[in-house]
Design a protein around this motif. Structure first.
Motif, PDB file in Angstrom:
ATOM      1  N   ILE A  13      24.777  23.392  53.403  1.00 50.94           N
ATOM      2  CA  ILE A  13      25.909  22.980  52.564  1.00 50.94           C
ATOM      3  C   ILE A  13      25.932  23.789  51.272  1.00 50.94           C
ATOM      4  CG2 ILE A  13      26.797  21.047  51.176  1.00 50.94           C
ATOM      5  CD1 ILE A  13      25.930  19.239  53.584  1.00 50.94           C
ATOM      6  N   LYS A  14      24.769  24.006  50.681  1.00 50.02           N
ATOM      7  CA  LYS A  14      24.706  24.831  49.465  1.00 50.02           C
ATOM      8  C   LYS A  14      25.206  26.247  49.759  1.00 50.02           C
ATOM      9  CE  LYS A  14      20.886  22.406  47.200  1.00 50.02           C
ATOM     10  NZ  LYS A  14      19.494  22.527  46.710  1.00 50.02           N
ATOM     11  N   MET A  15      24.768  26.805  50.868  1.00 52.12           N
ATOM     12  CA  MET A  15      25.214  28.160  51.228  1.00 52.12           C
ATOM     13  C   MET A  15      26.730  28.208  51.391  1.00 52.12           C
ATOM     14  SD  MET A  15      22.483  29.455  54.053  1.00 52.12           S
ATOM     15  CE  MET A  15      20.737  29.167  53.809  1.00 52.12           C
ATOM     16  N   LEU A  16      27.267  27.223  52.075  1.00 53.47           N
ATOM     17  CA  LEU A  16      28.698  27.247  52.387  1.00 53.47           C
ATOM     18  C   LEU A  16      29.570  27.038  51.152  1.00 53.47           C
ATOM     19  CD1 LEU A  16      28.614  25.400  55.814  1.00 53.47           C
ATOM     20  CD2 LEU A  16      28.891  27.861  55.389  1.00 53.47           C
ATOM     21  N   ILE A  17      29.097  26.265  50.200  1.00 49.70           N
ATOM     22  CA  ILE A  17      29.897  26.063  48.987  1.00 49.70           C
ATOM     23  C   ILE A  17      29.831  27.286  48.084  1.00 49.70           C
ATOM     24  CG2 ILE A  17      28.269  24.937  47.414  1.00 49.70           C
ATOM     25  CD1 ILE A  17      31.801  23.668  48.217  1.00 49.70           C
ATOM     26  N   LEU A  18      28.765  28.105  48.235  1.00 59.53           N
ATOM     27  CA  LEU A  18      28.582  29.292  47.396  1.00 59.53           C
ATOM     28  C   LEU A  18      29.038  30.592  48.059  1.00 59.53           C
ATOM     29  CD1 LEU A  18      24.957  28.577  46.107  1.00 59.53           C
ATOM     30  CD2 LEU A  18      27.070  28.386  44.773  1.00 59.53           C
ATOM     31  N   HIS A  19      29.104  30.636  49.380  1.00 62.19           N
ATOM     32  CA  HIS A  19      29.169  31.914  50.092  1.00 62.19           C
ATOM     33  C   HIS A  19      30.366  32.789  49.735  1.00 62.19           C
ATOM     34  CE1 HIS A  19      32.109  30.072  52.801  1.00 62.19           C
ATOM     35  NE2 HIS A  19      32.246  31.228  53.416  1.00 62.19           N
ATOM     36  N   ASP A  20      31.485  32.191  49.400  1.00 67.20           N
ATOM     37  CA  ASP A  20      32.690  32.990  49.135  1.00 67.20           C
ATOM     38  C   ASP A  20      33.011  33.155  47.654  1.00 67.20           C
ATOM     39  OD1 ASP A  20      33.346  33.866  51.657  1.00 67.20           O
ATOM     40  OD2 ASP A  20      34.753  32.240  52.077  1.00 67.20           O
ATOM     41  N   LEU A  21      32.148  32.693  46.752  1.00 69.71           N
ATOM     42  CA  LEU A  21      32.433  32.863  45.325  1.00 69.71           C
ATOM     43  C   LEU A  21      32.680  34.317  44.950  1.00 69.71           C
ATOM     44  CD1 LEU A  21      29.986  30.388  43.541  1.00 69.71           C
ATOM     45  CD2 LEU A  21      32.481  30.250  43.646  1.00 69.71           C
ATOM     46  N   VAL A  22      32.038  35.233  45.650  1.00 72.67           N
ATOM     47  CA  VAL A  22      32.217  36.656  45.348  1.00 72.67           C
ATOM     48  C   VAL A  22      33.644  37.126  45.597  1.00 72.67           C
ATOM     49  CG1 VAL A  22      29.800  37.234  45.699  1.00 72.67           C
ATOM     50  CG2 VAL A  22      31.394  37.357  47.645  1.00 72.67           C
ATOM     51  N   GLU A  23      34.406  36.362  46.368  1.00 73.16           N
ATOM     52  CA  GLU A  23      35.799  36.735  46.639  1.00 73.16           C
ATOM     53  C   GLU A  23      36.668  36.641  45.386  1.00 73.16           C
ATOM     54  OE1 GLU A  23      37.293  34.657  50.064  1.00 73.16           O
ATOM     55  OE2 GLU A  23      35.827  35.611  51.385  1.00 73.16           O
ATOM     56  N   ILE A  24      36.174  35.985  44.354  1.00 73.98           N
ATOM     57  CA  ILE A  24      36.902  35.950  43.082  1.00 73.98           C
ATOM     58  C   ILE A  24      37.151  37.375  42.612  1.00 73.98           C
ATOM     59  CG2 ILE A  24      36.717  35.349  40.628  1.00 73.98           C
ATOM     60  CD1 ILE A  24      35.087  32.839  41.596  1.00 73.98           C
ATOM     61  N   ASP A  25      36.154  38.238  42.770  1.00 72.33           N
ATOM     62  CA  ASP A  25      36.293  39.647  42.385  1.00 72.33           C
ATOM     63  C   ASP A  25      36.638  40.540  43.571  1.00 72.33           C
ATOM     64  OD1 ASP A  25      35.527  38.813  39.867  1.00 72.33           O
ATOM     65  OD2 ASP A  25      33.581  39.817  39.900  1.00 72.33           O
ATOM     66  N   ALA A  26      36.012  40.287  44.720  1.00 78.57           N
ATOM     67  CA  ALA A  26      36.122  41.199  45.864  1.00 78.57           C
ATOM     68  C   ALA A  26      37.292  40.889  46.787  1.00 78.57           C
ATOM     69  CB  ALA A  26      34.820  41.185  46.661  1.00 78.57           C
ATOM     70  N   GLY A  27      37.874  39.700  46.658  1.00 81.65           N
ATOM     71  CA  GLY A  27      38.961  39.308  47.553  1.00 81.65           C
ATOM     72  C   GLY A  27      38.439  38.916  48.930  1.00 81.65           C
ATOM     73  N   ASP A  28      39.324  38.374  49.742  1.00 81.79           N
ATOM     74  CA  ASP A  28      38.972  37.974  51.102  1.00 81.79           C
ATOM     75  C   ASP A  28      39.120  39.185  52.024  1.00 81.79           C
ATOM     76  OD1 ASP A  28      38.414  36.133  53.313  1.00 81.79           O
ATOM     77  OD2 ASP A  28      40.517  36.445  53.842  1.00 81.79           O
ATOM     78  N   GLU A  69      30.892  45.841  46.860  1.00 83.24           N
ATOM     79  CA  GLU A  69      31.766  45.126  45.926  1.00 83.24           C
ATOM     80  C   GLU A  69      31.342  43.667  45.785  1.00 83.24           C
ATOM     81  OE1 GLU A  69      36.564  44.581  45.138  1.00 83.24           O
ATOM     82  OE2 GLU A  69      35.875  45.827  46.801  1.00 83.24           O
ATOM     83  N   GLU A  70      30.939  43.051  46.886  1.00 83.56           N
ATOM     84  CA  GLU A  70      30.508  41.656  46.839  1.00 83.56           C
ATOM     85  C   GLU A  70      29.198  41.503  46.067  1.00 83.56           C
ATOM     86  OE1 GLU A  70      30.570  40.212  50.890  1.00 83.56           O
ATOM     87  OE2 GLU A  70      32.745  39.885  50.808  1.00 83.56           O
ATOM     88  N   LYS A  71      28.283  42.447  46.196  1.00 84.42           N
ATOM     89  CA  LYS A  71      27.024  42.366  45.427  1.00 84.42           C
ATOM     90  C   LYS A  71      27.302  42.512  43.929  1.00 84.42           C
ATOM     91  CE  LYS A  71      23.874  43.610  49.011  1.00 84.42           C
ATOM     92  NZ  LYS A  71      22.503  43.508  49.237  1.00 84.42           N
ATOM     93  N   ARG A  72      28.211  43.397  43.588  1.00 83.13           N
ATOM     94  CA  ARG A  72      28.595  43.562  42.184  1.00 83.13           C
ATOM     95  C   ARG A  72      29.227  42.264  41.665  1.00 83.13           C
ATOM     96  NH1 ARG A  72      30.142  48.595  42.370  1.00 83.13           N
ATOM     97  NH2 ARG A  72      32.110  48.151  43.405  1.00 83.13           N
ATOM     98  N   ALA A  73      30.051  41.635  42.502  1.00 83.02           N
ATOM     99  CA  ALA A  73      30.664  40.360  42.120  1.00 83.02           C
ATOM    100  C   ALA A  73      29.605  39.274  41.947  1.00 83.02           C
ATOM    101  CB  ALA A  73      31.695  39.937  43.173  1.00 83.02           C
TER     102      ALA A  73
END
Length: 197
Positions: free
Chosen positions: A64-79, A94-98
């Motif tokens: 659950i922790k992974m799933l709530i966090l996994h896409d936060l990088v899309e704020i910068d990197a997009g989907d 790009e996702e690592k930089r985000a």
């Protein structure tokens, strides 16, 4: 004044931006495209409801922790739509930089803890991460089936493409879920005219 609390709230305010990232998958009712925050929430619900599909060595709380966090990088990197065209290496960079920027908003202890959970999900080596990845790949086909094809139609997706790009990843952490999805996907494509398969 609490500098720690300021940083925690700054992170939470930044995370709110995930609500503005639009995905390629439509809602089950076909009314609009979902956003990445909705996707993350829905996945955590999938983990709770489908916990019986996880292996004995899977920690559902960690999933659950992974799933709530996994896409936060899309704020910068997009989907990045699974059936879209993209450079996987460039996306990963790009996702690592985000992740550096977004998790870096937190106090160091939280930064390190939450970043480690995100990294574990990305690496997909632990049983918990493999199950989390399986759910992340399982949920969109369930929505596409419910919405009459959704992004499969938009991206001209075939049954074989789903098996190749999604099926194998589901099967690693949740083989019974892939069996379930495969049968439903096959039935969906069997009902479509041959020119659209």
């Amino acid at each position: 004044m609490s500098p720690r609390l300021d940083r925690q709230i700054a992170f939470l305010n930044e995370a709110d931006k995930l609500k503005t990232v639009i995905r390629a998958t439509e809602l089950c009712d076909n009314s609009r495209y979902e956003n990445s925050a909705e996707h993350s929430w829905h996945l955590t619900l999938y983990a709770l409801v489908l916990a019986d599909q996880a292996g004995a060595d899977v920690d559902i709380t960690r999933v659950i922790k992974m799933l709530i966090l996994h896409d936060l990088v899309e704020i910068d990197a997009g989907d990045t739509p699974i059936f879209g065209t993209y450079d996987a290496q460039a996306t990963a960079t790009e996702e690592k930089r985000a992740a550096d920027r977004i998790f870096g908003l937190l106090p160091n202890d939280l930064r390190d803890d939450l970043r480690a959970i995100w990294e574990e999900f990305e690496a997909a080596q632990s049983a918990s991460a493999q199950f989390a990845k399986s759910l992340d790949r399982f949920q969109p086909p369930m929505q596409n089936l419910q919405s009459g094809g959704g992004s499969w139609i938009k991206y001209n997706v075939t049954e074989q493409m789903i098996a190749d790009r999604v099926g194998r990843k589901i099967a690693i952490g949740a083989p019974e879920l892939w069996g379930y999805a495969r049968r439903r996907i096959a039935a969906f494509f069997a009902r479509r005219p041959p020119s659209t398969r």
